[in-house]
Motif scaffolding. Structure first.
Motif, PDB file in Angstrom:
ATOM      1  N   GLU A   1       0.870  -1.408  -0.003  1.00 27.10           N
ATOM      2  CA  GLU A   1       0.082   0.007  -0.118  1.00 27.10           C
ATOM      3  C   GLU A   1       1.043   1.256  -0.079  1.00 27.10           C
ATOM      4  OE1 GLU A   1      -4.185  -1.327   2.338  1.00 27.10           O
ATOM      5  OE2 GLU A   1      -2.757  -0.333   3.376  1.00 27.10           O
ATOM      6  N   ALA A   2       2.111   1.330   0.784  1.00 31.59           N
ATOM      7  CA  ALA A   2       2.894   2.486   0.641  1.00 31.59           C
ATOM      8  C   ALA A   2       3.489   2.620  -0.481  1.00 31.59           C
ATOM      9  CB  ALA A   2       3.792   2.302   1.783  1.00 31.59           C
ATOM     10  N   TYR A   3       3.827   1.307  -1.204  1.00 32.91           N
ATOM     11  CA  TYR A   3       4.696   1.547  -2.350  1.00 32.91           C
ATOM     12  C   TYR A   3       3.503   2.170  -3.496  1.00 32.91           C
ATOM     13  CZ  TYR A   3       7.558   0.163  -6.303  1.00 32.91           C
ATOM     14  OH  TYR A   3       8.363   0.196  -7.451  1.00 32.91           O
ATOM     15  N   ALA A   4       2.406   1.618  -3.407  1.00 38.76           N
ATOM     16  CA  ALA A   4       1.394   2.190  -4.432  1.00 38.76           C
ATOM     17  C   ALA A   4       0.940   3.461  -4.071  1.00 38.76           C
ATOM     18  CB  ALA A   4       0.069   1.215  -4.306  1.00 38.76           C
ATOM     19  N   ASP A   5       0.947   3.868  -2.973  1.00 37.54           N
ATOM     20  CA  ASP A   5       0.710   5.342  -2.544  1.00 37.54           C
ATOM     21  C   ASP A   5       1.832   6.178  -3.086  1.00 37.54           C
ATOM     22  OD1 ASP A   5      -0.964   7.503  -0.983  1.00 37.54           O
ATOM     23  OD2 ASP A   5       1.015   7.579  -0.067  1.00 37.54           O
ATOM     24  N   THR A   6       3.072   5.843  -3.248  1.00 29.57           N
ATOM     25  CA  THR A   6       4.088   6.448  -3.780  1.00 29.57           C
ATOM     26  C   THR A   6       3.917   6.731  -4.982  1.00 29.57           C
ATOM     27  OG1 THR A   6       5.473   5.420  -1.725  1.00 29.57           O
ATOM     28  CG2 THR A   6       6.580   6.725  -3.374  1.00 29.57           C
TER      29      THR A   6
ATOM     30  N   LYS B   1      -5.133  10.235   3.233  1.00 30.65           N
ATOM     31  CA  LYS B   1      -5.186   9.248   4.059  1.00 30.65           C
ATOM     32  C   LYS B   1      -6.645   8.859   4.395  1.00 30.65           C
ATOM     33  CE  LYS B   1      -1.154  10.674   6.973  1.00 30.65           C
ATOM     34  NZ  LYS B   1      -0.573   9.089   6.864  1.00 30.65           N
ATOM     35  N   ARG B   2      -6.872   7.408   4.819  1.00 31.31           N
ATOM     36  CA  ARG B   2      -8.151   6.804   4.871  1.00 31.31           C
ATOM     37  C   ARG B   2      -8.523   7.114   6.169  1.00 31.31           C
ATOM     38  NH1 ARG B   2      -5.668   1.357   2.865  1.00 31.31           N
ATOM     39  NH2 ARG B   2      -4.019   2.126   4.125  1.00 31.31           N
ATOM     40  N   TRP B   3      -8.072   7.214   7.232  1.00 31.48           N
ATOM     41  CA  TRP B   3      -8.145   7.617   8.379  1.00 31.48           C
ATOM     42  C   TRP B   3      -6.969   8.257   9.071  1.00 31.48           C
ATOM     43  CZ3 TRP B   3      -7.352   2.436   6.898  1.00 31.48           C
ATOM     44  CH2 TRP B   3      -6.179   1.948   7.366  1.00 31.48           C
ATOM     45  N   PRO B   4      -7.246   8.980  10.041  1.00 33.23           N
ATOM     46  CA  PRO B   4      -6.132   9.868  10.743  1.00 33.23           C
ATOM     47  C   PRO B   4      -4.618   9.080  10.962  1.00 33.23           C
ATOM     48  CG  PRO B   4      -8.067  10.758  11.713  1.00 33.23           C
ATOM     49  CD  PRO B   4      -8.452   9.113  11.098  1.00 33.23           C
ATOM     50  N   GLY B   5      -4.542   8.031  11.569  1.00 32.29           N
ATOM     51  CA  GLY B   5      -3.557   7.469  11.696  1.00 32.29           C
ATOM     52  C   GLY B   5      -3.010   6.411  10.745  1.00 32.29           C
ATOM     53  N   ASP B   6      -3.368   6.611   9.361  1.00 32.22           N
ATOM     54  CA  ASP B   6      -3.055   5.775   8.524  1.00 32.22           C
ATOM     55  C   ASP B   6      -1.673   5.777   7.963  1.00 32.22           C
ATOM     56  OD1 ASP B   6      -2.968   4.396   6.066  1.00 32.22           O
ATOM     57  OD2 ASP B   6      -4.474   5.347   5.056  1.00 32.22           O
ATOM     58  N   ARG B   7      -0.746   4.808   8.444  1.00 33.46           N
ATOM     59  CA  ARG B   7       0.588   4.866   8.123  1.00 33.46           C
ATOM     60  C   ARG B   7       1.139   4.469   6.723  1.00 33.46           C
ATOM     61  NH1 ARG B   7       3.970   4.425  12.642  1.00 33.46           N
ATOM     62  NH2 ARG B   7       5.645   5.170  10.917  1.00 33.46           N
ATOM     63  N   ALA B   8       0.363   3.791   5.869  1.00 33.75           N
ATOM     64  CA  ALA B   8       0.695   3.365   4.509  1.00 33.75           C
ATOM     65  C   ALA B   8       0.628   4.592   3.489  1.00 33.75           C
ATOM     66  CB  ALA B   8      -0.286   2.324   4.197  1.00 33.75           C
TER      67      ALA B   8
ATOM     68  N   THR C   1      -4.807  15.072  -2.176  1.00 38.70           N
ATOM     69  CA  THR C   1      -6.084  14.834  -1.910  1.00 38.70           C
ATOM     70  C   THR C   1      -6.886  14.101  -2.824  1.00 38.70           C
ATOM     71  OG1 THR C   1      -6.827  16.819  -3.454  1.00 38.70           O
ATOM     72  CG2 THR C   1      -6.361  17.314  -1.284  1.00 38.70           C
ATOM     73  N   GLY C   2      -7.991  13.399  -2.275  1.00 37.68           N
ATOM     74  CA  GLY C   2      -8.878  12.534  -3.204  1.00 37.68           C
ATOM     75  C   GLY C   2      -7.801  11.092  -3.011  1.00 37.68           C
TER      76      GLY C   2
END
Length: 195
Positions: free
Chosen positions: A23-28, A34-41, A47-48
């Protein structure tokens, strides 16, 4: 509405650490919010919805990709690279998450640039993984287009892909090039198929 035959598919199960790493790779590759405040991935630099909310993990886990059985290995490998990157950069990584996830966004980008640079011995793996992450966003290849649009797929919506007509077919009132390029063949059926 016209129904398209479903293609048999299988999605592999992957470890939780693999999921958050990919997920972190894909987000890069295609950042989202973020999907929720503490989303680490998801780093939250955009935005969006990005690649993750567009279904990158579903696409990667799909047996049609050909890389589905190697996802745990790819996640382990990128985490090894993240450890080495952090050591060279003098970074201390949070051990509560996998090493790649612990990198901040700019460091994730720098590492992926390094891994996808011509001459890197593993370049092909990382370019392929990056392409699939992008594909989830820009084409929703793992979904039927009309269903993806009905569900508000972030990438297709951002690109302005329109809903099909009520019969499930797309028709365009305006020609894509601003003019008609050719006349319809006289034997073309009302559904657009050649006779």
């Amino acid at each position: 509405m016209r129904r398209v035959r479903k293609i048999p598919e299988r999605r592999v199960d992957i470890a939780p650490a693999t999921t958050i790493t990919l997920e972190a790779y894909a987000d890069t590759i295609v950042p989202g919010e973020k999907r929720w405040p503490g989303d680490r991935a998801i780093a939250g630099v955009s935005t969006g919805g990005g690649a993750v909310t567009s279904g990158a993990l579903d696409l990667l886990r799909w047996d049609a990709t050909g890389i589905h059985d190697g996802l745990d290995d790819l996640a382990n490998l990128v985490n090894d690279h993240a450890r080495n990157y952090a050591e060279k950069a003098g970074l201390t990584l949070d051990t509560d998450v996998p090493p790649f996830v612990a990198l901040d966004y700019d460091d994730r980008v720098a590492l992926i640039v390094e891994l996808t640079t011509p001459g890197h011995p593993e370049k092909d793996f990382w370019v392929l993984l990056s392409l699939f992450c992008n594909m989830a966003y820009d084409s929703a290849a793992h979904l039927h287009t009309d269903e993806a649009l009905a569900d508000g797929h972030p990438g297709l919506t951002a690109m302005g892909i329109t809903q099909p007509d009520t019969d499930g077919l797309w028709r365009f009132q305006d020609f894509g090039y601003g003019r008609q390029l050719a006349n319809v063949h006289p034997d073309t059926t009302p559904t657009g198929s050649p006779a």
